[in-house]
Scaffold this motif. Structure first.
Motif, PDB file in Angstrom:
ATOM      1  N   ALA A   1       1.068  -0.732  -0.021  1.00  0.00           N
ATOM      2  CA  ALA A   1      -0.199   0.467   0.421  1.00  0.00           C
ATOM      3  C   ALA A   1       0.560   0.949  -0.060  1.00  0.00           C
ATOM      4  N   ALA A   2       2.236   1.253   0.483  1.00  0.00           N
ATOM      5  CA  ALA A   2       2.890   2.422   0.863  1.00  0.00           C
ATOM      6  C   ALA A   2       3.290   2.707  -0.262  1.00  0.00           C
ATOM      7  N   GLY A   3       4.604   1.979  -0.473  1.00  0.00           N
ATOM      8  CA  GLY A   3       4.619   1.375  -2.270  1.00  0.00           C
ATOM      9  C   GLY A   3       4.207   2.335  -3.198  1.00  0.00           C
ATOM     10  N   CYS A   4       2.841   1.481  -3.099  1.00  0.00           N
ATOM     11  CA  CYS A   4       1.786   2.123  -3.795  1.00  0.00           C
ATOM     12  C   CYS A   4       1.161   3.320  -4.813  1.00  0.00           C
ATOM     13  N   LEU A   5       1.339   3.864  -3.434  1.00  0.00           N
ATOM     14  CA  LEU A   5       1.040   5.224  -2.692  1.00  0.00           C
ATOM     15  C   LEU A   5       2.249   6.290  -3.886  1.00  0.00           C
ATOM     16  N   ILE A   6       3.761   5.997  -3.342  1.00  0.00           N
ATOM     17  CA  ILE A   6       4.463   6.511  -3.349  1.00  0.00           C
ATOM     18  C   ILE A   6       4.991   7.031  -5.149  1.00  0.00           C
ATOM     19  N   ALA A   7       4.368   5.153  -5.455  1.00  0.00           N
ATOM     20  CA  ALA A   7       5.059   5.106  -7.430  1.00  0.00           C
ATOM     21  C   ALA A   7       3.931   5.486  -7.685  1.00  0.00           C
ATOM     22  N   VAL A   8       2.405   6.496  -6.849  1.00  0.00           N
ATOM     23  CA  VAL A   8       1.860   6.961  -8.262  1.00  0.00           C
ATOM     24  C   VAL A   8       2.370   8.636  -7.756  1.00  0.00           C
ATOM     25  N   VAL A   9       2.641   8.946  -6.588  1.00  0.00           N
ATOM     26  CA  VAL A   9       3.356  10.413  -6.334  1.00  0.00           C
ATOM     27  C   VAL A   9       4.209  10.880  -7.200  1.00  0.00           C
ATOM     28  N   GLY A  10       5.088   9.692  -7.613  1.00  0.00           N
ATOM     29  CA  GLY A  10       6.207   9.881  -8.125  1.00  0.00           C
ATOM     30  C   GLY A  10       5.932  10.058  -9.709  1.00  0.00           C
ATOM     31  N   LEU A  11       5.304   8.804 -10.373  1.00  0.00           N
ATOM     32  CA  LEU A  11       4.717   9.657 -11.408  1.00  0.00           C
ATOM     33  C   LEU A  11       3.997  10.625 -12.090  1.00  0.00           C
ATOM     34  N   LEU A  12       3.293  10.944 -11.660  1.00  0.00           N
ATOM     35  CA  LEU A  12       2.798  12.628 -11.109  1.00  0.00           C
ATOM     36  C   LEU A  12       3.339  14.127 -10.608  1.00  0.00           C
ATOM     37  N   PHE A  13       4.390  13.723  -9.794  1.00  0.00           N
ATOM     38  CA  PHE A  13       4.789  15.165  -9.139  1.00  0.00           C
ATOM     39  C   PHE A  13       6.910  15.191  -8.884  1.00  0.00           C
ATOM     40  N   ALA A  14       6.704  13.776 -10.235  1.00  0.00           N
ATOM     41  CA  ALA A  14       8.217  13.983  -9.498  1.00  0.00           C
ATOM     42  C   ALA A  14       8.632  15.287 -10.290  1.00  0.00           C
ATOM     43  N   GLY A  15       8.407  15.910 -11.216  1.00  0.00           N
ATOM     44  CA  GLY A  15       9.304  17.555 -11.870  1.00  0.00           C
ATOM     45  C   GLY A  15       9.563  18.379 -10.744  1.00  0.00           C
ATOM     46  N   ARG A  16       7.826  18.789  -9.806  1.00  0.00           N
ATOM     47  CA  ARG A  16       7.531  19.447  -8.771  1.00  0.00           C
ATOM     48  C   ARG A  16       8.683  19.132  -7.618  1.00  0.00           C
ATOM     49  N   ILE A  17       9.298  18.020  -7.609  1.00  0.00           N
ATOM     50  CA  ILE A  17       9.762  17.338  -6.276  1.00  0.00           C
ATOM     51  C   ILE A  17      11.023  17.895  -6.611  1.00  0.00           C
ATOM     52  N   ALA A  18      11.455  17.594  -7.925  1.00  0.00           N
ATOM     53  CA  ALA A  18      13.301  17.544  -8.060  1.00  0.00           C
ATOM     54  C   ALA A  18      13.134  19.430  -7.673  1.00  0.00           C
ATOM     55  N   GLU A  19      12.315  20.054  -8.289  1.00  0.00           N
ATOM     56  CA  GLU A  19      12.616  21.597  -8.109  1.00  0.00           C
ATOM     57  C   GLU A  19      12.525  21.387  -6.172  1.00  0.00           C
ATOM     58  N   ALA A  20      12.140  21.406  -6.164  1.00  0.00           N
ATOM     59  CA  ALA A  20      12.153  21.201  -4.170  1.00  0.00           C
ATOM     60  C   ALA A  20      12.816  20.572  -3.843  1.00  0.00           C
ATOM     61  N   ILE A  21      13.617  20.503  -4.314  1.00  0.00           N
ATOM     62  CA  ILE A  21      14.498  19.490  -3.726  1.00  0.00           C
ATOM     63  C   ILE A  21      16.011  19.997  -4.167  1.00  0.00           C
ATOM     64  N   GLY A  22      15.738  21.373  -4.913  1.00  0.00           N
ATOM     65  CA  GLY A  22      17.196  21.754  -5.063  1.00  0.00           C
ATOM     66  C   GLY A  22      17.248  22.160  -6.358  1.00  0.00           C
ATOM     67  N   ALA A  23      16.737  21.236  -7.859  1.00  0.00           N
ATOM     68  CA  ALA A  23      17.801  21.126  -8.274  1.00  0.00           C
ATOM     69  C   ALA A  23      17.182  22.257  -9.786  1.00  0.00           C
ATOM     70  N   ASP A  24      18.792  22.483 -10.041  1.00  0.00           N
ATOM     71  CA  ASP A  24      17.750  23.950 -11.373  1.00  0.00           C
ATOM     72  C   ASP A  24      17.597  23.655 -12.483  1.00  0.00           C
ATOM     73  N   GLN A  25      17.882  24.217 -13.764  1.00  0.00           N
ATOM     74  CA  GLN A  25      17.573  23.888 -15.065  1.00  0.00           C
ATOM     75  C   GLN A  25      18.704  23.127 -15.412  1.00  0.00           C
ATOM     76  N   VAL A  26      19.599  22.971 -14.709  1.00  0.00           N
ATOM     77  CA  VAL A  26      20.613  22.653 -15.578  1.00  0.00           C
ATOM     78  C   VAL A  26      20.646  20.993 -15.081  1.00  0.00           C
ATOM     79  N   THR A  27      20.422  20.597 -13.739  1.00  0.00           N
ATOM     80  CA  THR A  27      19.966  19.042 -13.212  1.00  0.00           C
ATOM     81  C   THR A  27      18.478  18.981 -12.942  1.00  0.00           C
ATOM     82  N   LYS A  28      17.737  19.676 -13.355  1.00  0.00           N
ATOM     83  CA  LYS A  28      15.816  19.009 -13.288  1.00  0.00           C
ATOM     84  C   LYS A  28      15.779  17.941 -13.886  1.00  0.00           C
ATOM     85  N   GLY A  29      15.981  17.718 -15.252  1.00  0.00           N
ATOM     86  CA  GLY A  29      15.974  16.847 -16.091  1.00  0.00           C
ATOM     87  C   GLY A  29      16.865  15.221 -15.797  1.00  0.00           C
ATOM     88  N   MET A  30      17.354  15.575 -14.896  1.00  0.00           N
ATOM     89  CA  MET A  30      18.152  14.264 -14.706  1.00  0.00           C
ATOM     90  C   MET A  30      17.540  13.549 -13.404  1.00  0.00           C
TER      91      MET A  30
END
Length: 449
Positions: free
Chosen positions: A99-128
């Motif tokens: 249950a916990a794993g599936c919830l994390i998977a859904v969040v990752g598929l939907l919001f990975a880009g926003r999470i990357a920005e929130a943890i400090g990724a800039d334009q150079v590193t956001k995509g990776m």
């Protein structure tokens, strides 16, 4: 003076050595990711990895909480002859993990880009960073379930299979890293995909425990019992906070280093932090290795054996720490050069200083990890939690910020040994006040073979 008899000492050596080996294998894939990304993608890829690894630590933390917590409850229950309880705990742990794993998977598929920005990724590193996060979070159910089955197989008297399964998963990741990054040219997707396949392979290996009918636990038809889940999560909370603290420290340090030296400083920190994870995994292996023994002794009220196990674990931890610190200081130039393909002198300088200072924190840190695991295995979950919380957030965050204001990057590195030392003082005080169970009349513990 408490001593372990020869038979029990062999059990101690077996469980601890196998778990150290398993955890070393587990940390190898992080070091392998660091090496292959640094040399196959470059410093920007290394920065992206270090940003993403903080979220990966969160997934691992949930897996360890469910696995170690439910495994501890299973071991205590079996030592008291409560076999049906053990299967009920296992079934609820698997359901909770999925249950916990599936919830994390859904969040990752939907919001990975926003999470990357929130943890400090800039334009150079956001995509990776986003790519790595999306794949890793997709595989979250497998990570959590793997940690759970590993813990139960280990507590069910088969630490050898648990070790083989973890090593198989982790070393497959190293091979696939090379194939996906160097041969297929898949970049960050290849690195994360190789890492995600690891727990799948491990679970396949662990299935042998059931196929050969060596298991004393099994999946049973049962309701999802929140009180059961809450109980084993409480026992696993120190493991959760220990692992989460790794991610929290990485995230805090990433932001500090970004402000002090930009992406190059974050890449240098990534080298130090990921090499340090290799060292920390040894002490996590000791803590996990003594858990089945401590839980069994505690369930049988064998106070003398409990104290003897702790003494041996502390000695092993300190000896290994001394060896690691000596090696890292003698060869820090070569260690950093492995991950510095371009020969960047600034990257080399920052990382070298980091290894010298950061690794001093392993002396008190190793004892903190062992003590947190030891207390949790005796159902003293609140004490293990406090130790983990102190070193993982309460002390490290303000000390890193304060020291960085006065001493810059040197201050950030120094925050680790300062935090671990303060935490150890608190841990020793808690251990002193620990109430052990009354002595059992039994002289020789009956441990799983």
């Amino acid at each position: 003076m408490e001593r372990i008899d020869d038979k029990s000492r062999k059990k101690f050596a077996k469980y601890v050595s196998l778990n150290i080996l398993a955890m070393l294998g587990s940390s190898c894939y992080i070091v392998a990711d660091t090496f292959f990304i640094a040399n196959g993608i470059g410093a920007d890829g290394l920065t992206a990895l270090n940003l993403a690894i903080s979220l990966f630590s969160f997934i691992q933390a949930i897996g360890l909480m469910v696995g170690i917590g439910s495994g501890t409850r299973y071991a205590v229950s079996m030592s008291r002859g409560e076999r049906e309880t053990g299967s009920r705990v296992f079934s609820n742990a698997i359901m909770a993990g999925i249950a916990a794993g599936c919830l994390i998977a859904v969040v990752g598929l939907l919001f990975a880009g926003r999470i990357a920005e929130a943890i400090g990724a800039d334009q150079v590193t956001k995509g990776m960073t986003s790519t790595y996060l999306k794949v890793i979070m997709f595989f979250a159910p497998f990570y959590i379930v793997n940690h759970t089955i590993v813990a139960f197989v280990r507590n069910d008297g088969n630490p050898k299979l648990a070790t083989i399964a973890m090593l198989a998963g982790n070393f497959s990741n190293i091979i696939l890293d090379y194939v996906f990054i160097y041969l297929f040219k898949w970049g960050m997707f290849g690195a994360s995909f190789a890492t995600g396949i690891g727990p799948v392979i491990s679970i396949c290996c662990l299935s042998a425990h059931f196929i050969k009918k060596q298991n004393q636990f099994k999946l049973i038809k049962t309701r999802f019992l929140l009180h059961t889940v809450a109980d084993f999560c409480k026992l696993g909370i120190s493991s959760f906070v220990n692992e989460l603290s790794t991610g929290a420290v990485i995230m805090i340090f990433n932001f500090l280093f970004l402000g002090l030296g930009g992406n190059t400083a974050v890449a240098a920190y990534g080298i130090v932090a990921n090499v340090a994870l290799f060292a920390v995994s040894i002490f996590t292996g000791i803590a996990q290795g003594i858990q089945p023994l401590v839980s069994d002794y505690y369930g049988k009220s064998m106070t003398g054996q409990l104290k003897a196990v702790l003494k041996d674990a502390v000695v092993v931890a300190l000896v290994l720490t001394a060896a690691i610190v000596a090696f890292s200081n003698l060869f820090n130039d070569g260690i950093v050069a492995l991950f510095n393909k371009s020969g960047d002198p600034l990257l080399q300088s920052i990382a070298k200083e980091g290894i010298t200072i950061y690794f001093l924190g392993l002396f008190p840190g190793s004892l903190n990890i062992v003590l947190a695991g030891y207390l949790s295995a005796m159902e003293k979950a609140e004490k293990g939690f406090i130790i983990s919380l102190l070193r993982g957030l309460v002390i490290i965050a303000p000390s890193a910020w304060l020291l960085s204001r006065f001493f810059g990057m040197t201050g950030v590195w120094t925050a680790i040994p300062v935090t671990e030392t303060i935490t150890l003082l608190a841990a020793l005080l808690m251990l002193k006040k620990t109430i052990y169970p009354p002595l059992s009349s039994s002289e020789t513990p009956q441990l799983p073979v």
